[in-house]
Write an enzyme that holds these catalytic residues in place. Structure first.
Site, mmCIF file in Angstrom:
data_model
loop_
_atom_site.group_PDB
_atom_site.id
_atom_site.type_symbol
_atom_site.label_atom_id
_atom_site.label_comp_id
_atom_site.label_asym_id
_atom_site.label_seq_id
_atom_site.Cartn_x
_atom_site.Cartn_y
_atom_site.Cartn_z
ATOM 1 N N ASP A 14 -37.232 -44.075 62.278
ATOM 2 C CA ASP A 14 -36.254 -43.227 62.943
ATOM 3 C C ASP A 14 -36.407 -41.847 62.310
ATOM 4 O OD1 ASP A 14 -33.830 -42.434 64.372
ATOM 5 O OD2 ASP A 14 -32.821 -42.585 62.434
ATOM 6 N N ASP A 56 -33.859 -38.681 62.488
ATOM 7 C CA ASP A 56 -32.695 -37.971 61.957
ATOM 8 C C ASP A 56 -31.978 -38.769 60.879
ATOM 9 O OD1 ASP A 56 -33.433 -36.252 63.935
ATOM 10 O OD2 ASP A 56 -31.736 -36.665 65.252
#
Length: 278
Positions: free
Chosen positions: A18, A20
């Site tokens: 992922d 952020d």
């Protein structure tokens, strides 16, 4: 061609990250709000609103309903934006805005996975126009990101073509495993959010990074490693002589099938009606 020392007689493997609050310390999309304001794409009110959203995101992350509202807001806000202008703004400000907020720990992990011969795939809910250049900056092999519909005039219509979120991320991971020959039992995944549980459950080596409360509970209950990243460092500062590999990040979002997008849309609709997805 795979890098590193992984046994080539074994099936291929990958590490799915992922973006952020996992690889970078802020929201990748919201980080560019000031640049979009200076470029004339948004007004002062919108810039202030995105700044507030960034604060909320950093303070505790966004739950599903908040993410859905943010998706709707950003989709409406970018309607009519010229795609080429967006790409140019991102390219011009990428190093100033993103390089300083890359976690040193994440950069080290990416290097370790490459050294071990694993592909690195960035899987992010943010838009492809933002995620693809960041993936290239990080030396990622592939990128899965949200894609907006672009009209014949070269501008965003405000409609979402592919939303990389929740179960859609997991479907993308599975489809990449088929197309690239990854053995999911030997693959790794990293995320900060409980919304990425489907992606984490899809691999043999899931990791919670700076997890929100819900993901931390799940990780502890399942015995998953919990990692804390806290040192944003510029790539050139952390590794003298560092240079981005010459290979560009490959865009995987275009390769994921309709099944992934359909699964995600059904899940989002059921959540909005208050029905638990099966």
């Amino acid at each position: 061609m795979l890098r590193g020392v992984e046994n080539h007689s074994l099936p291929r493997a990958a590490a799915f990250f992922d973006l952020d609050k996992t690889v970078i310390a802020k929201s990748s999309t919201l980080t560019f709000s000031k640049s979009f304001y200076q470029g004339g794409l948004i007004n002062r009110r919108a810039a202030l609103r995105t700044a507030y959203a960034q604060f909320v995101f950093l303070a505790g992350g966004l739950d599903h309903d908040q993410m859905e509202r943010m998706r709707q807001y950003l989709s409406a806000m970018c309607r009519g934006w010229n795609v080429q202008q967006v790409k140019e703004i991102v390219a011009e400000t990428l190093h100033d805005l993103i390089d300083p907020i890359i976690y040193d720990e994440a950069a080290s992990l990416i290097e370790k996975h490459h050294t071990a011969g694993r592909d690195v795939v960035i899987v992010s809910t943010s838009g492809a126009e933002v995620v693809e250049p960041i993936g290239e900056l990080l030396g990622a092999d592939r990128v899965v990101a949200t894609r907006m519909v672009v009209g014949d005039d070269g501008c965003f219509t405000g409609e979402v073509e592919y939303y990389a979120y929740g179960p859609t991320k997991a479907e993308a991971v599975r489809e990449l495993a088929v197309s690239e020959g990854y053995d999911l039992d030997r693959c790794y995944a990293y995320s900060d959010s409980a919304t990425d549980l489907p992606m984490l459950q899809a691999v043999g080596h899931p990791h919670a990074v700076n997890p929100d409360r819900a993901l931390r509970r799940e990780a502890v209950a399942r015995g998953w490693p919990v990692m804390e990243f806290a040192r944003p460092v510029r790539l050139k500062q952390r590794l003298p002589g560092f240079s981005v590999p010459p290979r560009p990040a490959l865009v995987a979002a275009a390769a994921v099938g309709a099944a992934a997008a359909t699964a995600g849309l059904v899940w989002y609709a059921s959540r909005r009606r208050g029905i638990t997805a099966s």
